[in-house]
Design a protein around this motif. Sequence first.
Motif, short mmCIF file in Angstrom:
data_model
loop_
_atom_site.label_atom_id
_atom_site.label_comp_id
_atom_site.label_asym_id
_atom_site.label_seq_id
_atom_site.Cartn_x
_atom_site.Cartn_y
_atom_site.Cartn_z
N ARG A 1 9.83 -16.42 51.22
CA ARG A 1 9.40 -15.89 50.33
C ARG A 1 8.66 -16.56 49.13
NH1 ARG A 1 9.63 -12.01 52.15
NH2 ARG A 1 10.98 -9.94 51.38
N GLY B 1 17.63 -23.41 55.78
CA GLY B 1 17.97 -21.76 56.04
C GLY B 1 18.06 -21.49 57.32
N LEU B 2 19.28 -21.58 57.88
CA LEU B 2 19.71 -21.51 59.19
C LEU B 2 20.35 -20.09 59.49
CD1 LEU B 2 19.18 -23.23 61.69
CD2 LEU B 2 21.29 -24.30 61.48
N ILE C 1 16.54 -15.78 61.20
CA ILE C 1 15.08 -16.32 61.37
C ILE C 1 15.14 -17.91 61.54
CG2 ILE C 1 12.74 -16.66 60.67
CD1 ILE C 1 13.32 -13.79 58.81
N GLY C 2 15.73 -18.58 60.68
CA GLY C 2 15.92 -20.02 60.75
C GLY C 2 16.53 -20.30 62.26
N VAL D 1 13.60 -7.12 55.48
CA VAL D 1 14.95 -7.83 55.25
C VAL D 1 15.11 -7.97 53.57
CG1 VAL D 1 16.12 -10.22 55.41
CG2 VAL D 1 14.66 -9.25 57.09
N GLY D 2 13.86 -8.57 52.92
CA GLY D 2 14.17 -8.97 51.63
C GLY D 2 14.05 -7.77 50.82
N VAL E 1 3.47 -16.28 52.30
CA VAL E 1 4.05 -15.32 51.08
C VAL E 1 3.74 -16.35 49.93
CG1 VAL E 1 5.82 -14.14 52.38
CG2 VAL E 1 6.20 -16.57 51.58
N GLY F 1 4.29 -12.01 58.36
CA GLY F 1 5.59 -12.35 59.18
C GLY F 1 6.28 -11.16 59.91
N ALA F 2 6.30 -10.05 59.15
CA ALA F 2 6.98 -8.76 59.87
C ALA F 2 5.87 -7.85 60.69
CB ALA F 2 7.80 -7.96 58.89
N ASN G 1 13.05 -7.35 61.98
CA ASN G 1 11.87 -8.19 62.11
C ASN G 1 12.26 -9.50 62.22
OD1 ASN G 1 12.46 -9.00 59.40
ND2 ASN G 1 11.24 -7.60 58.33
N PHE H 1 25.56 -22.75 53.63
CA PHE H 1 26.65 -21.82 53.80
C PHE H 1 26.95 -21.63 55.48
CE2 PHE H 1 24.16 -20.43 50.24
CZ PHE H 1 25.03 -20.82 49.27
N1 LIG Z 1 7.28 -13.06 55.86
C1 LIG Z 1 7.76 -11.87 56.25
O1 LIG Z 1 7.18 -11.19 56.31
C2 LIG Z 1 9.37 -11.93 56.34
C3 LIG Z 1 9.99 -13.00 55.58
N2 LIG Z 1 11.36 -12.74 55.48
C4 LIG Z 1 12.33 -13.54 54.66
O2 LIG Z 1 12.78 -14.67 55.42
C5 LIG Z 1 13.96 -15.32 54.68
C6 LIG Z 1 15.15 -15.41 55.77
O3 LIG Z 1 15.28 -14.14 56.27
P1 LIG Z 1 16.60 -14.13 57.43
O4 LIG Z 1 16.76 -15.29 58.11
O5 LIG Z 1 16.57 -12.63 58.07
O6 LIG Z 1 17.80 -14.14 56.42
P2 LIG Z 1 19.40 -14.58 56.59
O7 LIG Z 1 20.23 -14.07 55.50
O8 LIG Z 1 19.74 -14.34 57.97
O9 LIG Z 1 19.37 -16.27 56.47
C7 LIG Z 1 19.05 -16.85 55.34
C8 LIG Z 1 19.89 -18.23 55.14
O10 LIG Z 1 19.49 -18.71 53.99
C9 LIG Z 1 20.69 -19.58 53.56
N3 LIG Z 1 20.64 -19.94 51.99
C10 LIG Z 1 20.74 -19.06 51.18
N4 LIG Z 1 20.73 -19.72 50.17
C11 LIG Z 1 20.32 -21.03 50.52
C12 LIG Z 1 19.97 -22.22 49.78
N5 LIG Z 1 19.81 -22.28 48.48
N6 LIG Z 1 19.56 -23.28 50.52
C13 LIG Z 1 19.60 -23.32 51.76
N7 LIG Z 1 20.02 -22.46 52.63
C14 LIG Z 1 20.27 -21.11 51.93
C15 LIG Z 1 21.89 -18.73 54.21
O11 LIG Z 1 22.95 -19.15 54.07
C16 LIG Z 1 21.39 -17.78 55.34
O12 LIG Z 1 21.87 -18.61 56.59
C17 LIG Z 1 14.27 -14.03 53.75
O13 LIG Z 1 13.79 -14.73 52.40
C18 LIG Z 1 13.42 -12.89 54.17
O14 LIG Z 1 12.92 -12.16 53.11
C19 LIG Z 1 12.12 -11.92 56.62
C20 LIG Z 1 11.48 -11.08 57.32
C21 LIG Z 1 9.77 -11.02 57.20
#
Ligand SMILES: NC(=O)C1=CN([C@@H]2O[C@H](COP(=O)(O)OP(=O)(O)OC[C@H]3O[C@@H](n4cnc5c(N)ncnc54)[C@H](O)[C@@H]3O)[C@@H](O)[C@H]2O)C=CC1
Length: 526
Positions: free
Chosen positions: A230, A146-147, A150-151, A72-73, A255, A280-281, A96, A171
Motif C-alpha cells: 500500500r 508481513g508474513l 502474499i508475504g 484485498v485492501g 503503490v 499487483g493484481a 489476487n 501476529f
Molecule cells: N499491489 C496490489 O495490487 C495488491 C496489494 N495488496 C496489498 O498487499 C498487502 C498484503 O495482503 P495479504 O498478504 O493478502 O494480506 P494478509 O492479511 O494475508 O497479510 C498481512 C500480514 O500483515 C501482518 N501485519 C499487520 N500489521 C503489521 C505490522 N504493523 N507489522 C508487520 N506485519 C503486520 C499481518 O499479521 C498479516 O500476516 C495488503 O496491504 C493488500 O492490500 C494485495 C493485493 C494486490
Amino acid sequence: MSKVLVSDPIDQAGIDILSQVATVDVKTGLKPAELIEIIGEYDALMIRSGTRVTQEIIEAGTQLKIIGRAGVGVDNVDVPAATRKGIVVVNSPEGNTIAAAEHALAMMLSLSRHIPDANASVKRGEWDRKTFVGAEVYKKTLGVVGLGKIGSHVASVARAMGMKLLAYDPFISTERAEQLGCQLVDLDLLFQQADYITLHIPKTPETTHLINAATLAKMKPTARIINCARGGIIDEAALAAAIKEGKIGGAALDVYESEPLGESELRSLGKDLILTPHLGASTSEAQVNVAIDVAEQIRDVLLGLPARSAVNIPGLSPDILEELKPYMQLAETLGNLVGQLVGGRVETLNVTLQGELATNKSQPLVVAALKGLLYQALRERVNYVNASIEAKERGIRVIETRDASVRDYAGSLHLEATGTLGTHSVTGALLGDKEIHLTDVDGFPINVPPTKYMLFTLHRDMPGIIGKLGSLLGSFNVNIASMQVGRKIVRGDAVMALSIDDPLPDGILDEITKVPGIRDAYTVTL
Ligand SMILES: NC(=O)C1=CN([C@@H]2O[C@H](COP(=O)(O)OP(=O)(O)OC[C@H]3O[C@@H](n4cnc5c(N)ncnc54)[C@H](O)[C@@H]3O)[C@@H](O)[C@H]2O)C=CC1
Ligand SMILES: O=C(O)CCC(=O)C(=O)O
C-alpha cells in the motif's frame, strides 16, 4: 429486481454472476459528485481500487446493502461508516494473492537486473552492457515485512531461489515462520541485515511511514525496497532523497501515497527506481478470481444469504460460516420468536450455546439471534453487520453462555429474553442437520417446526381446553395446521404451540385468554 452499480473495470465473469439476480450498470470513471448523484438507486456497489467509497457516498446510498471490493485492501472504503448503516463490506482475500506475490518477485528481479531501463535503452537503439550490470538474489537476504498470504508466497518462491529469509510480523507464530523457512526477527534487525526488503502489510496507523528517513538510515547502502502493498507505508520524499544520496540501493514501487501518481520527485529518478501503476493484481487470472469471488457474495447477500468474506462481520470466516450456516437461520428464528413473546422493550438476552455449539466459533450465532430479536423493531434495516451495534444502542445486555454437556441434539441454542413486560425462553435445534425445530418454550418441552403464523398459550393442563380453543379459533375462521402441547406434569401448567394458516384476526387474543384455564396467549409471525 435489485440494481448493482459496477464503478471500476471488473472481469465479465463477475458481471455474468450479478446479472443472474440483478440489473447491472457498469459506469466507470465517475467523479465523486456523479457517484453521489446516482448511488441512491442501487442495492449493491462493486469496486476495485479506483473508487473511493467515502462516508458521503455511503450516506447517499440509501438502498445499499453491500459494497464488494474485488481485491484485498478495503482502505478505499469507509468501513466504519458502512457498518453504522448496516451495509456489508466484502472483499476477495485470496483471489489476487499469487498475482501480487509474483509482481513483487518480478519487481525484485527487475530492479536487480535493471530490466526496465535496459529494455528502454535497447528500444532507443543503444547497446549499453556496462550501465546495466546487476546483482544476483541467490544467497542474498530477503526481509519480508508481513508474513500473511502474499508475504508467505513471496517467501516460498524466494527460498526456492536460494535466498536467506528474515521476516517481521508481530501476529505470526515462530512455528509458522519456520515452516516457511523464515527467521522471525525484530524490525530493526531486518532493516539492518536485509539486502532486499519487501512489504506485505496493510496500511494502518502503525504502518504509515514505516519506511521513513530514520528507518532508511538503518539499512545497508545497497538495500533494495519493494512495495507492492500500500502507498503511504513508505514516506516517498524520504525514499527519493535516500536513493538520490546513495543511502540505499534502490526501490520498486507499485503503490503510492496518492494514486494515480501525480507530480512527484520519484518520476525523475533513474534505473534504481522502478515504478508500476498499481499492477499487483492485474493478471487475467486474478481478475477472474476476484470478480467471481465478490460477485458471488453480492449475489448471495441480495438473495438474503450471508457473505463468506465480510470484513465488517466479526468472526465470520468462510470455514466457520460453512459450518454454522444451518444454525444461523435457527438463531435468527429463535431471536425473532423470543422477541415477540416478550413484547415491548428487551433489556437482557441470554444466549446459551449448547452441545457442539459450545465453542468460540459459534459467536456469529449470537449476532444472528440479535438480528432476529431486533427484526420486529428494525425490519430489513437490521442485518449481521449492525445487529450488535443496534443492540448496544438500545441498551440490550447480551450474555453468552456455553454449555457443552450433551443433550438430545448434537447442538442446540437456548435464548432467554427479559424485557419490560416479562421473561420468556425458547430452545431450538436442527433435525437431520437442516430442519429447524422448537424443542422448548418457557421451559416446556415441545417438538414443532416453526411456521410463519403461530399461536402459543400458557394454560392449565385440563380436559376440554384444547376443544374450546379449537372451537373459538374456528368461530373466527382460523384454520389450525398443527398443534402440540408441552407439559412437565399431568394437570399442571402447559404450553400449547399451534401453527395457523393465517394471521390471527384482531381482538381474538383477548377472547382466548378468557377461556377458563388459559392464562396467557401470544401470537407471532416468523
Ligand atoms: N499491489 C496490489 O495490487 C495488491 C496489494 N495488496 C496489498 O498487499 C498487502 C498484503 O495482503 P495479504 O498478504 O493478502 O494480506 P494478509 O492479511 O494475508 O497479510 C498481512 C500480514 O500483515 C501482518 N501485519 C499487520 N500489521 C503489521 C505490522 N504493523 N507489522 C508487520 N506485519 C503486520 C499481518 O499479521 C498479516 O500476516 C495488503 O496491504 C493488500 O492490500 C494485495 C493485493 C494486490
Ligand atoms: O484492484 C486492484 O487492481 C488493486 C488490488 C489491490 O490493491 C488489493 O487487492 O488490495
